[in-house]
Design an enzyme around this catalytic site. Structure first.
Site, PDB file in Angstrom:
ATOM      1  N   ASP A 204       0.829  -1.208   0.000  1.00 38.12           N
ATOM      2  CA  ASP A 204       0.000   0.000   0.000  1.00 38.12           C
ATOM      3  C   ASP A 204       0.862   1.256   0.000  1.00 38.12           C
ATOM      4  O   ASP A 204       0.531   2.250  -0.666  1.00 38.12           O
ATOM      5  CB  ASP A 204      -0.922   0.000   1.216  1.00 38.12           C
ATOM      6  CG  ASP A 204      -2.041  -1.024   1.101  1.00 38.12           C
ATOM      7  OD1 ASP A 204      -2.253  -1.552  -0.010  1.00 38.12           O
ATOM      8  OD2 ASP A 204      -2.695  -1.303   2.127  1.00 38.12           O
TER       9      ASP A 204
ATOM     10  N   GLU B  24      -2.304  -2.548  -9.361  1.00 41.03           N
ATOM     11  CA  GLU B  24      -1.084  -1.750  -9.588  1.00 41.03           C
ATOM     12  C   GLU B  24      -1.100  -1.069 -10.951  1.00 41.03           C
ATOM     13  O   GLU B  24      -0.073  -0.640 -11.452  1.00 41.03           O
ATOM     14  CB  GLU B  24       0.157  -2.642  -9.465  1.00 41.03           C
ATOM     15  CG  GLU B  24       0.299  -3.722 -10.518  1.00 41.03           C
ATOM     16  CD  GLU B  24      -0.375  -5.041 -10.123  1.00 41.03           C
ATOM     17  OE1 GLU B  24       0.043  -6.084 -10.641  1.00 41.03           O
ATOM     18  OE2 GLU B  24      -1.312  -5.013  -9.310  1.00 41.03           O
TER      19      GLU B  24
END
Length: 296
Positions: free
Chosen positions: A193, A219
């Protein structure tokens, strides 16, 4: 947005006490009129004017009950409760005026002024609620349009912005972190994160005016840009790629990104541009990653 559930027990206790005090005050007001003021020769309570005042009283009681029942913001609750309380006392005095003979000081200075002040306070409560509603609307709009983790626009708003921009031409960068799954598997999702947040910060920092960085999911990121030359778009892609390669979240966490670049062709839709640029992104990965590739 405020959480009213935590305050509920205290609010209920406070509001019950206030309503008890107000009820005693109203009862005292009625007894004062009936016991100390002379009765009219003829009651006008059920005349047109009296019935209208009874209707007004019922509306004020309903509004007051709603203000006490609903979990309102503190400021709006205080404004509305004080204003409706004054207005309620004035409305009761209005009704008693149809039964007993009120002195002028009571009808003019007590009843009328109290009604005016009550209405002013209620108006303040309404404006406070309007401001609160506007803030909540802005927060909900932000939640609907942005990615919670990175603060960038989400896919939904990305598509909306692209549809608006494609009439004037646009350029697109698609980015995907290389081997990002290994970061989650090795260091945990909390570090993953942090990586995504840092990438969001890099995209926001390097995005030129008129551009919109977005997280499309996982991502995968994108930068929606106004129409620009191929050279400028390539320079921007390289700046972002090098900035990602240089970022360091913690020792041992090094990442690169592959980038696809594309410019909107005449008669092409955003979806078609995105498909071409997505193929360029996967070509960059197939050719070794950590590189930028042009769409077609």
């Amino acid at each position: 947005m405020p959480d009213f559930s935590e305050k509920k027990p205290y609010l209920l206790q406070h509001r019950r006490r206030f309503m008890l005090v107000l009820g005693i005050l109203l009862l005292a007001e009625i007894l004062f009129h009936l016991l100390w003021l002379p009765w009219l020769p003829q009651s006008w309570l059920f005349s047109v004017g009296g019935l209208a005042e009874l209707t007004v009283l019922a509306i004020i009681v309903l509004m007051f009950w709603g203000a006490q029942r609903e979990p309102l913001p503190d400021a709006a609750y205080n404004w509305l409760t004080c204003g409706l309380s004054l207005w309620l006392v004035s409305a009761v005095a209005d009704i008693m005026d149809e039964v007993v003979e009120q002195p002028r000081w009571l009808s003019a200075f007590g009843e009328d002024l109290m009604r005016v002040f009550g209405m002013v306070l209620v108006a303040g409560g309404v404006f406070s609620l309007m401001r609160h509603a506007r803030r909540v609307h802005q927060q909900l709009q932000s939640l609907a349009n942005t990615d919670e983790l990175t603060g960038l626009f989400n896919r939904r708003h990305f598509n909306r912005l692209g549809a608006d921009m494609q009439r004037h031409g646009l350029a697109l960068l698609l980015l995907d972190l290389d081997h990002f799954k290994q970061v989650n598997d090795t260091f945990g999702h909390s570090v993953g994160d942090e990586v995504l947040q840092e990438l969001g910060r890099i995209l926001s920092l390097h995005c030129p005016p008129g551009g919109y960085p977005a997280r499309l999911g996982g991502e995968e990121f994108a930068v929606l840009l106004p129409a620009m030359t191929a050279g400028r778009l390539h320079d921007l892609a390289e700046q972002i790629r090098l900035a990602v390669a240089a970022m360091c979240i913690k020792p041992g966490v090094r990442l690169t990104t592959s980038v696809g670049m594309g410019c909107l062709r005449s008669g092409e839709t955003l979806e078609q541009l995105q498909q071409r640029t997505d193929r360029a992104l996967y070509r960059a990965k197939a050719l070794g990653r950590n590189r930028s590739e042009w769409a077609d």
